[in-house]
Design a protein around this motif. Structure first.
Motif, PDB file in Angstrom:
ATOM      1  N   VAL A  81       0.863  -1.185   0.000  1.00 14.36           N
ATOM      2  CA  VAL A  81       0.000   0.000   0.000  1.00 14.36           C
ATOM      3  C   VAL A  81       0.894   1.228   0.000  1.00 14.36           C
ATOM      4  N   HIS A  82       0.980   1.879  -1.142  1.00 15.96           N
ATOM      5  CA  HIS A  82       1.881   3.008  -1.310  1.00 15.96           C
ATOM      6  C   HIS A  82       1.134   4.230  -1.829  1.00 15.96           C
ATOM      7  N   GLN A  83       1.649   5.384  -1.507  1.00 15.24           N
ATOM      8  CA  GLN A  83       1.098   6.627  -2.029  1.00 15.24           C
ATOM      9  C   GLN A  83       1.895   7.001  -3.278  1.00 15.24           C
ATOM     10  N   ARG A  84       1.541   6.382  -4.400  1.00 10.88           N
ATOM     11  CA  ARG A  84       2.228   6.666  -5.657  1.00 10.88           C
ATOM     12  C   ARG A  84       1.776   8.009  -6.219  1.00 10.88           C
ATOM     13  N   LYS A  85       2.623   8.597  -7.059  1.00 14.26           N
ATOM     14  CA  LYS A  85       2.284   9.853  -7.710  1.00 14.26           C
ATOM     15  C   LYS A  85       1.645   9.591  -9.063  1.00 14.26           C
ATOM     16  N   SER A  86       0.782  10.490  -9.469  1.00 16.60           N
ATOM     17  CA  SER A  86       0.195  10.391 -10.799  1.00 16.60           C
ATOM     18  C   SER A  86       1.280  10.594 -11.848  1.00 16.60           C
ATOM     19  N   ILE A  87       1.173   9.856 -12.967  1.00 12.47           N
ATOM     20  CA  ILE A  87       2.122  10.045 -14.061  1.00 12.47           C
ATOM     21  C   ILE A  87       1.571  11.020 -15.096  1.00 12.47           C
ATOM     22  N   GLY A  88       0.342  11.484 -14.877  1.00 18.39           N
ATOM     23  CA  GLY A  88      -0.240  12.491 -15.748  1.00 18.39           C
ATOM     24  C   GLY A  88      -0.534  11.987 -17.155  1.00 18.39           C
ATOM     25  N   TYR A  89      -0.963  12.928 -17.982  1.00 19.78           N
ATOM     26  CA  TYR A  89      -1.154  12.658 -19.405  1.00 19.78           C
ATOM     27  C   TYR A  89       0.008  13.275 -20.146  1.00 19.78           C
TER      28      TYR A  89
ATOM     29  N   TRP B 264       4.101   0.781 -15.092  1.00 20.62           N
ATOM     30  CA  TRP B 264       2.644   0.918 -15.133  1.00 20.62           C
ATOM     31  C   TRP B 264       2.074   0.742 -16.542  1.00 20.62           C
ATOM     32  N   PHE B 265       2.862   0.145 -17.436  1.00 22.91           N
ATOM     33  CA  PHE B 265       2.424  -0.123 -18.802  1.00 22.91           C
ATOM     34  C   PHE B 265       2.679  -1.586 -19.138  1.00 22.91           C
TER      35      PHE B 265
ATOM     36  N   PHE C  10      -6.457   7.141  -9.877  1.00 22.63           N
ATOM     37  CA  PHE C  10      -5.647   7.987 -10.754  1.00 22.63           C
ATOM     38  C   PHE C  10      -6.365   8.288 -12.064  1.00 22.63           C
ATOM     39  N   ARG C  11      -6.153   9.468 -12.563  1.00 18.84           N
ATOM     40  CA  ARG C  11      -6.623   9.873 -13.885  1.00 18.84           C
ATOM     41  C   ARG C  11      -5.388  10.272 -14.681  1.00 18.84           C
ATOM     42  N   ASP C  12      -4.804   9.288 -15.342  1.00 16.86           N
ATOM     43  CA  ASP C  12      -3.574   9.528 -16.090  1.00 16.86           C
ATOM     44  C   ASP C  12      -3.425   8.447 -17.143  1.00 16.86           C
TER      45      ASP C  12
ATOM     46  N   ARG D 194      -1.654   5.630 -17.122  1.00 14.11           N
ATOM     47  CA  ARG D 194      -1.273   4.278 -16.692  1.00 14.11           C
ATOM     48  C   ARG D 194      -2.255   3.230 -17.225  1.00 14.11           C
ATOM     49  N   GLU D 195      -1.753   2.014 -17.400  1.00 15.23           N
ATOM     50  CA  GLU D 195      -2.559   0.894 -17.872  1.00 15.23           C
ATOM     51  C   GLU D 195      -2.784  -0.158 -16.791  1.00 15.23           C
ATOM     52  N   THR D 196      -1.855  -0.302 -15.869  1.00 14.19           N
ATOM     53  CA  THR D 196      -1.975  -1.318 -14.823  1.00 14.19           C
ATOM     54  C   THR D 196      -2.849  -0.790 -13.691  1.00 14.19           C
ATOM     55  N   PRO D 197      -3.517  -1.662 -12.950  1.00 14.14           N
ATOM     56  CA  PRO D 197      -4.475  -1.213 -11.929  1.00 14.14           C
ATOM     57  C   PRO D 197      -3.819  -0.557 -10.721  1.00 14.14           C
ATOM     58  N   ASP D 198      -4.447   0.519 -10.235  1.00 13.08           N
ATOM     59  CA  ASP D 198      -3.950   1.136  -9.003  1.00 13.08           C
ATOM     60  C   ASP D 198      -4.546   0.468  -7.769  1.00 13.08           C
ATOM     61  N   THR D 199      -5.524  -0.405  -7.985  1.00 12.99           N
ATOM     62  CA  THR D 199      -6.193  -1.138  -6.916  1.00 12.99           C
ATOM     63  C   THR D 199      -6.398  -2.570  -7.389  1.00 12.99           C
ATOM     64  N   LEU D 200      -5.909  -3.540  -6.641  1.00 17.36           N
ATOM     65  CA  LEU D 200      -6.015  -4.923  -7.100  1.00 17.36           C
ATOM     66  C   LEU D 200      -6.027  -5.888  -5.921  1.00 17.36           C
ATOM     67  N   THR D 201      -6.896  -6.883  -6.023  1.00 14.43           N
ATOM     68  CA  THR D 201      -6.913  -8.003  -5.086  1.00 14.43           C
ATOM     69  C   THR D 201      -6.859  -9.288  -5.898  1.00 14.43           C
ATOM     70  N   VAL D 202      -5.953 -10.175  -5.532  1.00 16.98           N
ATOM     71  CA  VAL D 202      -5.791 -11.454  -6.238  1.00 16.98           C
ATOM     72  C   VAL D 202      -5.901 -12.584  -5.224  1.00 16.98           C
ATOM     73  N   ALA D 203      -6.723 -13.574  -5.544  1.00 15.84           N
ATOM     74  CA  ALA D 203      -6.853 -14.766  -4.693  1.00 15.84           C
ATOM     75  C   ALA D 203      -6.209 -15.954  -5.386  1.00 15.84           C
TER      76      ALA D 203
END
Length: 423
Positions: free
Chosen positions: A199-207, A242-243, A283-285, A287-296
């Protein structure tokens, strides 16, 4: 097919992987006629490919060892090469040779070992190139960008005769080892659930608009096996994770480390079923990979759960990144600051231990001792890398995956099967 540096920009991914496959085939049948691996001289000669923040850290750590010399460095960015040469000369009092093409660096006959710390999409080809010439290999995780390539490297490494160590340094920390030993001792009783997270506070990569690559950057070489795509600053240094073309998201970045502890402690292989849920929630930028994810990850008698949030300020169990084992008699939570047992009459704990330098020292010692099997062997790296890729594939196709663990296949899912080889 032989491809020169100048041809790489038109070199398709399919051709690239076919070339890699042929290299692997050569290795598995005894390839270069190698009967032994190069013996180190007074100082082990190491080359480092990829001088990002972590790659440079690895290079400097090796240079600080009295029995190691970083003889060569490689990066597509001339500015990184200049910084690397200056920093390493200050540490080891000799300036390493600098290369923009890893093949030219590997042509040097004096290298004993090579570190691959490039973006994920380059790992497979560079690892195979290193093993093809019989050099020892320290390979960052994920060990490759696809399930297919992870498996290929694992098989080639097993037959190479080289020391091949995956970048799982936590396995060398005394407190991580004691946590695993406590879980395996039965102290917690049966463990039906384990959880790993970041759980990290990542920065937006913008457009970011497409632009000309920075001066001194060989962008065509940076793309390598990835599809042709114009340069964009937020798909480059620091943000390529993130791509999908280059990285594996937060799951590939931190999951390989924290999920590895769960697989190690519980002595697990690949799961029979993987299901993911999440998305880009905050995020609104670009990126392609999820900023929120749960995997079982489902096993017959235990479930392993991964969770990440790139926008959080408080992690699970009060820790930013870690692994928890929920046993019938208590819970053990471990991260890089130590571990503690909760809910047990004997609430044990341990403080932090050094692990990064110990991992590199283990690699060097394995080479100088004539080979060996380390805690963070390529097999361990392959297992957790595959698990992380499967979690991402489940997210991308939007459904659970049933895994044929013996044949390393997804059952009855052509779309998921395609992503196992195409990243």
């Amino acid at each position: 097919m032989t491809v020169s540096a100048g041809d790489q920009s038109s070199y398709s991914r399919r051709e690239f992987l076919e070339s890699s496959s042929r290299n692997a085939a050569c290795l598995t049948v005894g390839m270069m006629g190698l009967k032994d691996v190069r013996s180190p001289i007074d100082r082990l000669q190491v080359g480092v490919i990829g001088l990002g923040v972590h790659g440079l850290e690895l290079a400097k750590s090796f240079a600080e060892m009295k029995d190691v010399q970083v003889a060569a460095i490689c990066d597509v960015d001339a500015s990184r090469l200049a910084v690397g040469q200056a920093d390493l000369k200050e540490i080891q009092h000799s300036r390493p040779l600098a290369f923009s093409d890893h093949q030219m660096m590997l042509d040097r006959p004096d290298l004993d070992a090579v570190v691959v710390a490039t973006p994920d999409h380059w790992h497979a080809q560079q690892a195979l190139d290193v093993l093809q010439i019989g050099r020892h290999l320290y390979l960052e995780t994920p060990t490759a960008h696809t399930v297919e390539d992870v498996d290929r490297i694992n098989r080639v490494a097993a037959k190479s005769g080289c020391v091949v160590q995956a970048g799982l340094p936590q396995r060398h920390g005394a407190h991580f080892q004691s946590a695993v030993e406590l879980v395996q001792s039965g102290f917690l009783g049966r463990v039906p659930l384990a959880r790993a997270w970041a759980v990290h506070q990542r920065k937006s990569i913008g457009y970011c608009a497409e632009s000309t690559p920075p001066r001194g950057v060989d962008y065509e070489r940076w793309l390598g096996p990835a599809r042709q795509r114009p340069f964009a600053a937020n798909r480059f240094h620091g943000d390529w994770n993130w791509f999908w073309d280059y990285g594996s998201g937060e799951l590939g970045k931190w999951g390989t480390h924290n999920l590895d502890l769960a697989f190690w402690a519980l002595k697990l292989g690949l799961p029979k079923r993987v299901s993911s849920t999440g998305g880009i929630r905050t995020f609104r930028d670009d990126r392609e990979t999820p900023d929120t994810l749960t995997v079982a990850y489902e096993y017959p008698s235990v479930d392993i759960v991964w969770e990440h949030r790139q926008w959080g300020t408080r992690g699970i169990e009060g820790r930013t990144s870690g692994t928890a084992f929920y046993g019938e008699r208590g819970t053990l939570v471990v991260d890089r600051s130590g571990w503690k047992v909760y809910g047990h009459r004997d609430e044990r704990f341990a403080g932090a231990s050094e692990f990064k330098l110990s991992a590199l020292r283990s690699f060097v010692n394995s080479i100088t001792a004539g080979g060996g099997h380390s805690r963070d062997s390529i097999e361990s790296g392959s297992l957790v890398s595959t698990a992380c890729h499967l979690g991402n594939i489940s997210y991308r196709v939007g459904r659970a995956l049933d895994i044929d663990t013996k044949r390393l296949r997804v059952k009855d899912d052509p779309e998921a099967t395609l992503l196992m080889s195409s990243g």
